[in-house]
Design an enzyme around this catalytic site. Structure first.
Site, PDB file in Angstrom:
ATOM      1  N   ARG A   1       0.810  -1.221   0.000  1.00 23.07           N
ATOM      2  CA  ARG A   1       0.000   0.000   0.000  1.00 23.07           C
ATOM      3  C   ARG A   1       0.844   1.272   0.000  1.00 23.07           C
ATOM      4  NH1 ARG A   1      -5.003  -1.848   3.851  1.00 23.07           N
ATOM      5  NH2 ARG A   1      -6.320  -2.536   2.119  1.00 23.07           N
TER       6      ARG A   1
ATOM      7  N   LYS B   1     -19.677 -16.311   1.657  1.00 20.10           N
ATOM      8  CA  LYS B   1     -21.088 -16.163   1.989  1.00 20.10           C
ATOM      9  C   LYS B   1     -21.916 -15.454   0.934  1.00 20.10           C
ATOM     10  CE  LYS B   1     -20.549 -15.588   6.986  1.00 20.10           C
ATOM     11  NZ  LYS B   1     -20.413 -14.411   7.857  1.00 20.10           N
TER      12      LYS B   1
ATOM     13  N   GLY C   1     -10.688  -8.690  -1.329  1.00 14.80           N
ATOM     14  CA  GLY C   1      -9.405  -8.899  -0.659  1.00 14.80           C
ATOM     15  C   GLY C   1      -8.840 -10.288  -0.866  1.00 14.80           C
TER      16      GLY C   1
ATOM     17  N   GLY D   1     -13.801  -3.700   1.318  1.00 15.63           N
ATOM     18  CA  GLY D   1     -15.161  -3.216   1.573  1.00 15.63           C
ATOM     19  C   GLY D   1     -15.582  -2.152   0.578  1.00 15.63           C
TER      20      GLY D   1
HETATM   21  P1  ADP Z   1     -13.211 -11.783  -1.153  1.00 19.04           P
HETATM   22  O1  ADP Z   1     -12.370 -11.279  -0.005  1.00 19.04           O
HETATM   23  O2  ADP Z   1     -12.396 -11.976  -2.396  1.00 19.04           O
HETATM   24  O3  ADP Z   1     -14.423 -10.944  -1.367  1.00 19.04           O
HETATM   25  P2  ADP Z   1     -14.579 -13.668   0.528  1.00 19.04           P
HETATM   26  O4  ADP Z   1     -14.048 -12.974   1.734  1.00 19.04           O
HETATM   27  O5  ADP Z   1     -16.001 -13.539   0.244  1.00 19.04           O
HETATM   28  O6  ADP Z   1     -13.717 -13.247  -0.758  1.00 19.04           O
HETATM   29  O7  ADP Z   1     -14.313 -15.243   0.652  1.00 19.04           O
HETATM   30  C1  ADP Z   1     -13.041 -15.802   0.763  1.00 19.04           C
HETATM   31  C2  ADP Z   1     -13.052 -17.064   1.552  1.00 19.04           C
HETATM   32  O8  ADP Z   1     -14.030 -17.978   1.089  1.00 19.04           O
HETATM   33  C3  ADP Z   1     -11.732 -17.787   1.466  1.00 19.04           C
HETATM   34  O9  ADP Z   1     -11.102 -17.745   2.715  1.00 19.04           O
HETATM   35  C4  ADP Z   1     -12.108 -19.220   1.072  1.00 19.04           C
HETATM   36  O10 ADP Z   1     -11.401 -20.205   1.787  1.00 19.04           O
HETATM   37  C5  ADP Z   1     -13.580 -19.280   1.393  1.00 19.04           C
HETATM   38  N1  ADP Z   1     -14.273 -20.314   0.625  1.00 19.04           N
HETATM   39  C6  ADP Z   1     -14.333 -20.430  -0.713  1.00 19.04           C
HETATM   40  N2  ADP Z   1     -15.014 -21.546  -1.075  1.00 19.04           N
HETATM   41  C7  ADP Z   1     -15.374 -22.173   0.085  1.00 19.04           C
HETATM   42  C8  ADP Z   1     -16.082 -23.370   0.378  1.00 19.04           C
HETATM   43  N3  ADP Z   1     -16.547 -24.142  -0.589  1.00 19.04           N
HETATM   44  N4  ADP Z   1     -16.268 -23.678   1.682  1.00 19.04           N
HETATM   45  C9  ADP Z   1     -15.796 -22.890   2.646  1.00 19.04           C
HETATM   46  N5  ADP Z   1     -15.122 -21.739   2.433  1.00 19.04           N
HETATM   47  C10 ADP Z   1     -14.911 -21.381   1.163  1.00 19.04           C
HETATM   48 MG    MG Z   2     -12.614 -11.473   2.172  1.00 22.27          MG
END
Ligand code: ADP
Ligand code: MG
Length: 402
Positions: free
Chosen positions: A36, A206, A359, A382
């Protein structure tokens, strides 16, 4: 609407307040990742090379009690910036007061100073006052009084109205720095006027985190592919067995609704056709690839399968803009990283504007060695989510239009 940037203003001889995002990970006083700080260098260099006097402001972590101010100091960051930029950085260990004012008024053209963590203003004598985080009027006015013009280059906080971004902007002419400009161009571009076809790949943990993004993209995208743990809530909505996979029971109805909306809006919603299931949530356990119609009791889906990667890759063909948010599986564990690697590879090979917002997805691309293959990797977790949701970000709204 196009925003004014740091190249649209004269900085020579001016005290240029700059909100940067130096919220870097620090362990026991040592900066563990200075990405950063490096990312802010072009804007800082532009200002000082053109004879501006740079006055830097940033937050670092959260400050809830006075004790947080010990590890929350920006002192080590000022040091690192000095090394990276090869110039003296005058650090004032305060967020306001005589020393700050003197340093600002005696700054010469081309010099850099930095004040203490803006969030120190959130706690006073162990009382939570949130002057920074609640955008207290007096604080924004005070900081603005230190400069002649304001450059906001902190996209990561653009979704919050704080004194150090929106507060200052209410009192001074405000322009975007290069980082902010890039985020507006690419993430904003997806929302406002994407080059079509626009394909979105959404995954992660989620559905509830991504509802807003899915809803917003249903109005813009030509195709939406869903992977990650999210897919199981959709499978549940289709009446499939999901074993011990992560399912958000209270979002099953919503998943149904979203599938219906996609249909009525003519958006192709693609769900995985196979999944890597495992006995336990760990790398070192029995695992296999099965069709999404054959998930047995006692098995949990932790990645998308090879067939899905193929289907998604084909569906990406011809895309002109691709936005990726959320890993396809638990990429942190080797046995469940292939889906994310495959999709990452497919996107990286496209002749399209390719964007990562999120992230963990950004971390995955970096970890897998694909970071430089994307057009843009958003620096804000975010903030990029809210931007993709189509919300107006207060930090960006406060920047002057061209
Ligand atoms: P981002 O930060 O890119 O928006 P998220 O925070 O929504 O992504 O999600 C990332 C997390 O989701 C990772 O730590 C990953 O391990 C988890 N994840 C992905 N697929 C699964 C799954 N099938 N079951 C449990 N966790 C999962
Ligand atoms: Mg995340």
């Amino acid at each position: 609407m196009a925003k004014k940037t740091v190249t649209d203003i004269e900085v020579r001889g001016k005290k240029v307040l700059m909100r940067v995002d130096f919220n870097v990970p620090i362990k026991e006083g040592i900066i563990t990742d200075d990405t950063r700080i490096k990312a802010a260098l072009p804007t800082i260099k532009h200002v000082i090379d053109n004879g501006g006097k740079a006055i830097l402001l940033s937050h670092l972590g959260r400050v809830k009690v006075d004790a947080d101010k010990v590890k929350g100091t920006l002192a080590p960051i000022a040091k690192r910036l000095e090394e990276l930029i090869g110039k003296n950085v005058k650090f004032v260990a305060n967020t306001r007061g005589e020393e700050v004012e003197k340093a600002a008024s005696s700054l010469k053209d081309g010099e850099i100073m930095m004040i203490e963590n803006t969030r120190f203003e959130d706690v006073l004598n162990n009382e939570v006052v949130k002057k920074e985080s609640k955008n207290q009027k007096e604080l924004g006015e005070y900081w603005a009084s230190l400069g002649d013009v304001f450059v906001n280059d902190a996209f990561g906080t653009a979704h919050r109205a704080h004194a150090s971004n929106v507060g200052i902007a209410s009192n001074l002419e405000t322009v975007a720095g290069f980082l902010m400009e890039k985020e507006i161009k690419f993430i904003g571009g997806v929302v406002d006027a994407p080059e079509k076809p626009l394909v979105a790949i959404l995954g992660g943990a989620k559905v509830s985190d991504k509802i807003g993004v899915i809803e917003s993209l249903l109005d813009k995208a030509d195709k939406i592919m869903i992977g990650g743990a999210m897919m199981f809530t959709f499978f549940k909505a289709q009446g499939k067995n999901t074993g011990t996979s992560l399912v958000e029971e209270d979002k099953v109805e919503l998943a149904k609704e979203l599938m219906g909306k996609a249909k009525s809006k003519g958006v192709e919603l693609l769900l995985p056709v196979d999944t890597v299931v495992a006995k336990e949530f760990k790398n070192d356990t029995e695992f296999k690839t099965v069709s999404v119609d054959n998930i047995e009791e006692g098995w949990m889906g932790l990645d998308v399968g090879a067939k899905t990667v193929e289907v998604f890759s084909k569906a990406l063909d011809g895309a002109k803009t691709v936005v990726w948010n959320g890993p396809m599986g638990v990429f942190e564990m080797e046995n469940y990283a292939k889906g994310t690697i495959g999709v990452c590879e497919a996107i990286a090979g496209l002749d399209a504007i390719t964007i990562i917002g999120g992230g963990d997805s950004a971390a995955a691309a970096e970890q897998l060695g694909y970071a430089d293959k994307f057009t843009h990797i958003s620096t804000g977790g975010g903030a990029s989510l809210e931007y993709l949701e189509g919300k107006e970000l207060p930090g960006i709204a406060a920047i002057a239009n061209k």
